[in-house]
Design an enzyme around this catalytic site. Structure first.
Site, short mmCIF file in Angstrom:
data_model
loop_
_atom_site.label_atom_id
_atom_site.label_comp_id
_atom_site.label_asym_id
_atom_site.label_seq_id
_atom_site.Cartn_x
_atom_site.Cartn_y
_atom_site.Cartn_z
N THR A 32 48.84 43.24 41.14
CA THR A 32 49.21 43.49 42.53
C THR A 32 48.30 43.66 44.11
O THR A 32 48.17 43.61 45.40
CB THR A 32 49.84 45.32 41.86
OG1 THR A 32 50.21 45.36 41.07
CG2 THR A 32 49.89 45.95 43.52
N SER A 81 48.86 39.92 36.29
CA SER A 81 48.79 40.04 34.78
C SER A 81 49.63 39.61 33.54
O SER A 81 49.18 40.06 32.98
CB SER A 81 47.78 40.36 35.07
OG SER A 81 48.16 41.71 34.85
N ASP A 115 47.94 45.50 35.04
CA ASP A 115 49.01 45.95 33.32
C ASP A 115 47.62 45.32 32.11
O ASP A 115 48.13 45.93 31.49
CB ASP A 115 49.95 44.74 33.66
CG ASP A 115 51.45 45.31 34.39
OD1 ASP A 115 50.61 46.67 35.09
OD2 ASP A 115 52.31 45.19 35.06
N1 ASP Z 1 52.09 43.51 37.15
C1 ASP Z 1 50.67 43.65 37.97
C2 ASP Z 1 49.95 43.12 37.21
O1 ASP Z 1 49.88 43.30 36.50
C3 ASP Z 1 50.67 45.06 38.37
C4 ASP Z 1 49.62 45.29 38.54
O2 ASP Z 1 48.22 44.78 39.79
O3 ASP Z 1 49.27 46.67 39.37
O4 ASP Z 1 49.39 41.74 37.79
#
Ligand code: ASP
Length: 335
Positions: A32, A81, A115
């Site tokens: 993110t 991730s 994540d």
């Molecule tokens: N889904 C994202 C990731 O883990 C969530 C984040 O980075 O906050 O890449």
């Protein structure tokens, strides 16, 4: 992917001063923190896509960071991730090891999705000697959202990586002004900007306007050290699955896994099960019967509490996903 050149610190007029700054490698992997939202929701960040912007763009949004370190940037991948795999751990560990082998380097920052940050952090803790700081950071809001947390987290992470007092403490995570140990850190509050916590142990320290301050020593056993395999060798990861004990857990899932494994339909075959037990690690009697069958078939069964980290013993302080990381690394074979 390409290396970007060293970014000198305070500017061309102060070259000699910049050359004195600690050298920090920033490795970008996505998340993110590198996310971009559609034009209609840039401010809120709703509906964003993780892993879009390059690490160079992330640093451009953190003005002043060059006052603290000479940076070298490297984009390793740009992913959400949640889609990460264990090969990334080896790739990152090799990058860090190669960086540390250069003379006079200070530390390394890894931008990562929130994540699975705790899995990567703990894997690196097992794969790397404690030495120059290795600091993972992330964000809960995509890059251009109002009050985006990424630039500040990245700024803080660089400051920690450049600080010699952070050396020798194992792999760290910096987010929301807190410095966490890889063993303890978890994404505890996924809907909040201060998503990361270190359970009852609390963070190792804080980074803020007055600088970096460690308030406690790491506790628990040292990460189990796993030798980093040479890049030329193909890693063959074992299969380690997570199952959960709960009301009505009848073991059907475990038996299905065993049957598929025996029939050669699971590649690689099942090597270990991490079981999220109720309470401190109790297991439904029907699930237990299936686990006994698995154990008799040579599958390692490790029960951990589903309520939080293990207390005491070989896996003290580790939650279920980190126990899995450790079993994966210990079962890593090389071809
Ligand atoms: N889904 C994202 C990731 O883990 C969530 C984040 O980075 O906050 O890449």
């Amino acid at each position: 992917m390409q290396d970007s050149p060293l970014h000198d610190g305070p500017g061309p007029d102060s070259e000699p001063q910049a050359l004195q700054l600690p050298q920090v490698l920033v490795l970008g992997t996505g998340g993110t923190i590198a996310g971009v939202a559609p034009a209609s929701s840039t401010a809120t960040g709703a509906g964003y896509t993780a892993g879009v912007l390059g690490v160079e763009q992330l640093l451009a949004a953190a003005p002043g960071v060059q006052q603290h370190a000479r940076l070298q940037l490297r984009q390793l991948c740009n992913i959400d991730s949640k889609d990460a795999g264990p090969d990334l751990w080896l790739q990152l560990a090799r990058e860090v090891q190669a960086w540390r082998a250069r003379p006079g380097v200070a530390g390394c920052v890894i931008t990562h999705g929130s994540d699975t940050l705790e899995e990567t952090a703990y894997a690196l803790d097992c794969l790397l000697e404690p030495g120059e700081p290795v600091v993972l950071t992330a964000a809960m809001l995509p890059a251009a959202a109002l009050s985006a947390d990424g630039p500040r987290n990245l700024f803080d992470a660089v400051r920690v990586a450049a600080d010699s007092s952070a050396a020798g403490r194992g792999v760290l995570c910096v987010a929301h002004g807190r410095v966490h140990a890889a063993r303890d850190v978890g994404k505890e509050r996924p809907a909040r900007i201060d998503a990361f916590g270190s359970g009852e142990r609390g963070p190792l320290g804080f980074i803020g306007a007055s600088g970096l301050r460690f308030t406690r020593q790491p506790v628990g056993p040292q990460a189990v050290r796993v030798a980093l395999p040479a890049a030329a060798l193909q890693p063959a990861w074992p299969r380690v699955e997570l199952v959960c004990s709960h009301a009505g857990a009848d073991g059907a899932l475990v038996r299905a896994l065993l049957a598929a494994s025996r029939a050669g339909m699971l590649q690689p075959p099942l090597q270990a099960l991490v079981v999220l037990g109720t309470g401190g690690g109790t297991v439904h009697e029907q699930l237990q019967a299936a686990l006994d069958e698995a154990q008799a078939a040579g599958v390692r069964v490790q029960v951990v509490p589903r309520t939080g980290p293990c207390e005491g013993g070989e896996f003290d302080g580790l939650n279920a996903v980190k126990v899995r990381v450790q079993l994966l690394l210990q079962g890593l074979a090389l071809a």
